[in-house]
Scaffold this active site. Structure first.
Site, PDB file in Angstrom:
ATOM      1  N   ARG A 165       0.839  -1.208   0.000  1.00  0.00           N
ATOM      2  CA  ARG A 165       0.000   0.000   0.000  1.00  0.00           C
ATOM      3  C   ARG A 165       0.872   1.255   0.000  1.00  0.00           C
ATOM      4  O   ARG A 165       0.551   2.249  -0.665  1.00  0.00           O
ATOM      5  CB  ARG A 165      -0.948  -0.023   1.200  1.00  0.00           C
ATOM      6  CG  ARG A 165      -1.992   1.076   1.155  1.00  0.00           C
ATOM      7  CD  ARG A 165      -3.064   0.885   2.212  1.00  0.00           C
ATOM      8  NE  ARG A 165      -2.539   1.061   3.556  1.00  0.00           N
ATOM      9  CZ  ARG A 165      -3.241   0.861   4.676  1.00  0.00           C
ATOM     10  NH1 ARG A 165      -4.500   0.479   4.605  1.00  0.00           N
ATOM     11  NH2 ARG A 165      -2.706   1.039   5.861  1.00  0.00           N
ATOM     12  N   LYS A 175      -2.662   6.870   0.995  1.00  0.00           N
ATOM     13  CA  LYS A 175      -2.476   7.197   2.418  1.00  0.00           C
ATOM     14  C   LYS A 175      -1.415   8.292   2.473  1.00  0.00           C
ATOM     15  O   LYS A 175      -0.228   8.024   2.667  1.00  0.00           O
ATOM     16  CB  LYS A 175      -2.070   5.944   3.197  1.00  0.00           C
ATOM     17  CG  LYS A 175      -2.309   6.054   4.697  1.00  0.00           C
ATOM     18  CD  LYS A 175      -2.267   4.697   5.367  1.00  0.00           C
ATOM     19  CE  LYS A 175      -2.220   4.778   6.869  1.00  0.00           C
ATOM     20  NZ  LYS A 175      -3.372   5.390   7.510  1.00  0.00           N
ATOM     21  N   GLU A 180     -16.292   5.712   5.135  1.00  0.00           N
ATOM     22  CA  GLU A 180     -15.530   5.079   6.222  1.00  0.00           C
ATOM     23  C   GLU A 180     -15.492   6.057   7.383  1.00  0.00           C
ATOM     24  O   GLU A 180     -16.087   7.141   7.307  1.00  0.00           O
ATOM     25  CB  GLU A 180     -14.119   4.752   5.736  1.00  0.00           C
ATOM     26  CG  GLU A 180     -13.343   5.983   5.282  1.00  0.00           C
ATOM     27  CD  GLU A 180     -11.928   5.678   4.805  1.00  0.00           C
ATOM     28  OE1 GLU A 180     -11.354   4.650   5.183  1.00  0.00           O
ATOM     29  OE2 GLU A 180     -11.391   6.513   4.048  1.00  0.00           O
TER      30      GLU A 180
END
Ligand code: PMP
Length: 285
Positions: A52, A151, A184
């Site tokens: 990620r 992220k 989320e």
């Protein structure tokens, strides 16, 4: 023993662990990061976290100046140097120091930082009682503006929603996407339970693809639940049998209220409890 922080291949005492004020990570939030857990000296899903991190970097045209293997070793070495078996790892790659302009071409070396620390966990009471959530008025970043799948060091979107939650007396807040669907929470993914069905919003709802989310979906399939990634509205959460959040720090945490509406019985449900137990076994045995 004071913590030692890794910066670009060297370990520094905490107070000496510094980077430039000209770093675009500070000036513009230009960089990427990961939050990872270590359980009894084993780093949980390190490969997935590194994948990620590399994907986030790729999405912002940032070249991480080392291989994944070298990064994995650096993580393990930093944990060992700090004598940490059960802890939290913060991996950061910034764009590096540059001029006072946006142009990333005018930056020098990306900075690779690894901080290892003890983990600050939610109090046990949150797990036994369950969390209350409110919906934040701040929507999750539009995927065409800044994809939530990255992220990045720019977490203001989530921080603004977190503040709204805190002001309402909630430690987490639900974020909707630009279509008004459930996305989320500010630092956790969301799931609902309907009968034997477990549902979570798909990646294209504008979420971070949580590593814990993925692990829990796998555990749920092993528990013979029907798992789906389906767009959800707030109504679906209001009328769900159970609801819970997943994240590296929180693991699996029950949610019992959204916007002052009781979810299910208003107490943490049995499927949430079972998945929480399965996750504990996965990480601790
Ligand atoms: N969503 C957001 C916005 C996050 O920052 C995080 C990580 N704290 C998560 C979900 C959960 O991801 P993970 O399970 O990989 O920690």
């Amino acid at each position: 023993m004071p913590p030692k922080v890794y910066i670009n291949g060297r370990l520094f005492e905490k107070e000496d662990a510094k980077i430039s004020v000209y770093d675009h990570g500070l000036l513009y939030g230009d960089g990427v990061f990961e939050g990872i857990r270590s359980y009894s000296g084993r780093v949980f899903r390190l490969d997935e976290h590194l994948a990620r991190l590399w994907d986030s970097a790729q999405a912002i045209w940032l070249t991480i100046p080392m291989t994944r293997e070298a990064m994995a070793k650096a993580v393990r070495d930093t944990l060992a140097a700090n004598g940490i078996l059960d802890g939290y790892i913060r991996l950061i790659v910034t764009r590096g120091a540059g001029s006072l302009g946006l142009d990333p071409n005018r930056t020098a070396d990306p900075q690779v930082i690894i901080i290892t620390d003890s983990i600050s966990m939610y109090p046990e009471e949150y797990y036994t009682r369950g969390l209350d959530l409110v919906t934040a008025s701040t929507i999750r970043n539009h995927p065409a503006a800044l994809s939530p799948r990255i992220k990045s060091l720019n977490y203001l979107n989530n921080i603004l929603a977190k503040i709204e939650g805190l002001q309402a007396g909630c430690v987490e807040a639900l974020m909707l996407n630009h279509k008004g669907e459930v996305a989320e929470c500010t630092g956790d993914n969301i799931f609902i339970v309907r009968g034997r069905e477990l549902v979570t919003p798909p990646c294209d709802a504008g979420i971070l693809e949580g590593v814990t989310r993925d692990a829990v979906m796998q555990l749920a399939r092993e528990a013979e639940l029907i798992v789906s990634e389906t767009p959800l509205t707030r109504h679906d959460v209001y009328v769900a049998d159970e609801c819970f959040l997943t994240g590296t720090a929180a693991e699996v945490i029950p949610v019992v209220k959204l916007d002052a509406r009781k979810i299910g019985t208003g107490a943490p449900g049995p499927i949430t409890g079972d998945l929480r137990e399965r996750f504990r076994k996965l990480t601790r045995s």
